[in-house]
Design a protein around this motif. Structure first.
Motif, short mmCIF file in Angstrom:
data_model
loop_
_atom_site.label_atom_id
_atom_site.label_comp_id
_atom_site.label_asym_id
_atom_site.label_seq_id
_atom_site.Cartn_x
_atom_site.Cartn_y
_atom_site.Cartn_z
N ASN A 85 -2.91 1.70 -21.48
CA ASN A 85 -1.58 2.21 -21.11
C ASN A 85 -1.64 3.65 -20.64
O ASN A 85 -0.94 4.04 -19.69
N LEU A 114 -3.03 3.71 -17.09
CA LEU A 114 -2.02 3.24 -16.13
C LEU A 114 -0.96 4.32 -15.91
O LEU A 114 -0.55 4.58 -14.78
N GLN A 160 -3.27 -0.86 -9.73
CA GLN A 160 -3.31 -2.32 -9.59
C GLN A 160 -4.72 -2.85 -9.83
O GLN A 160 -4.89 -3.90 -10.46
N LEU A 170 -5.25 -2.94 -13.49
CA LEU A 170 -4.54 -4.09 -14.05
C LEU A 170 -5.34 -5.37 -13.85
O LEU A 170 -5.45 -6.20 -14.76
N SER A 171 -5.87 -5.54 -12.65
CA SER A 171 -6.57 -6.78 -12.30
C SER A 171 -7.88 -6.92 -13.04
O SER A 171 -8.32 -8.04 -13.34
N SER A 188 -8.71 -5.60 -16.05
CA SER A 188 -8.66 -5.40 -17.49
C SER A 188 -7.78 -6.48 -18.14
O SER A 188 -6.98 -7.13 -17.47
N PHE A 193 -5.17 -7.08 -21.42
CA PHE A 193 -4.44 -6.47 -22.53
C PHE A 193 -4.67 -7.32 -23.78
O PHE A 193 -4.49 -8.55 -23.75
N TYR A 253 2.92 -1.63 -21.77
CA TYR A 253 2.10 -2.32 -20.77
C TYR A 253 2.97 -3.10 -19.79
O TYR A 253 2.74 -3.08 -18.58
N HIS A 309 4.67 -0.53 -17.43
CA HIS A 309 3.75 -0.01 -16.41
C HIS A 309 3.43 -1.09 -15.37
O HIS A 309 3.40 -0.81 -14.16
N SER A 310 3.20 -2.32 -15.84
CA SER A 310 2.90 -3.43 -14.93
C SER A 310 4.07 -3.66 -13.97
O SER A 310 3.88 -3.82 -12.76
N GLN A 342 4.02 -3.24 -9.88
CA GLN A 342 4.37 -4.38 -9.03
C GLN A 342 5.56 -4.08 -8.14
O GLN A 342 5.59 -4.48 -6.97
N ASN A 347 8.30 -8.95 -15.71
CA ASN A 347 7.69 -8.06 -16.70
C ASN A 347 8.70 -7.08 -17.30
O ASN A 347 8.69 -6.83 -18.51
#
Length: 238
Positions: A63, A66, A79, A82-83, A85, A87, A99, A102-103, A107, A119
């Motif tokens: 987090n 990000l 991004q 995110l892709s 890793s 969670f 999370y 942030h996601s 997006q 999300n």
């Protein structure tokens, strides 16, 4: 001093909190060299946390990384993180909410509004209602903007939730302008609140709403003219 060398599992929650405090201090200092050094250290610490199954540090560091990338407008790097890793499923609810937030923000900035909506909605459902009002406000105003970008009008009661009315008032005015379908009104409303929107970090997304305003205006015109029969038109034209 590196925190990643500590191996006692009983200290993992404390270590995670120390990582968070250190990151917040670095944000306040706003020094490029400190940020670069901390970013490298967080990446190494996150890898170590994954290896030793330190869920608290793993979630917290992900987090924080990000958040750092978003603060510096490095959206594609965020991004990519995110892709690449995962969670941890057993992380705390607070870290999960961060999370999801942030996601959703990443997006939204990448035009993936449906994913962002999902999300952010989940974030607000899971967020504690007895604390963290500032966080819920941030998530709610971002969700409002995403809904508008999707061509939807948020329900009115959203803007009058307990403790949120003053903070969401600018977004109510923007929503009303979008619904009205008048580009001049929308431009005026946004320009009067531009400093506030920049502080909220929503201005970039709101600047994309102009086409939704035009679409709303065209829908109103279509509805108005569809109510006129050909005979009415002929009568009015004489």
């Amino acid at each position: 001093t590196s925190l990643s060398g500590v191996s006692s599992s009983s200290l993992f929650p404390l270590i995670a909190r120390m990582y968070r405090y250190r990151s917040l201090v670095a944000e306040e200092l706003n020094d490029a060299s400190i940020t670069a050094s901390l970013r490298e250290d967080m990446s190494k610490a996150h890898n170590m946390a994954c290896l030793r199954r330190d869920v608290d540090s793993q979630a917290t560091l992900l987090n924080l990384m990000l958040r750092d990338l978003l603060r510096h407008s490095q959206i594609e790097q965020a991004q990519k993180l995110l892709s690449n890793s995962t969670f941890p499923e057993s992380a705390s609810n607070n870290q999960l909410c961060r999370y999801l937030y942030h996601s959703g923000r990443i997006q939204a900035l990448r035009l993936e509004y449906t994913k962002a909506f999902s999300n952010l909605s989940q974030c607000l459902r899971k967020a504690p209602t007895n604390t963290g009002l500032g966080f819920r406000i941030a998530a709610q105003r971002l969700l409002v903007v995403v809904q508008l970008l999707m061509g939807e009008i948020p329900e009115r009661h959203v803007f009058f939730a307990k403790g949120m009315q003053a903070e969401l008032d600018p977004y109510l005015a923007i929503t009303q302008a979008v619904r009205q379908g008048d580009l001049a009104v929308f431009t005026k409303v946004v320009s009067e609140r531009v400093n506030r929107l920049r502080e909220d970090e929503t201005y970039t997304l709101i600047s994309r709403l102009a086409h939704q305003v035009v679409k709303a205006g065209l829908r109103k015109l279509h509805v108005s003219y569809s109510r006129l029969s050909l005979q009415d038109v002929a009568d009015r034209l004489g």
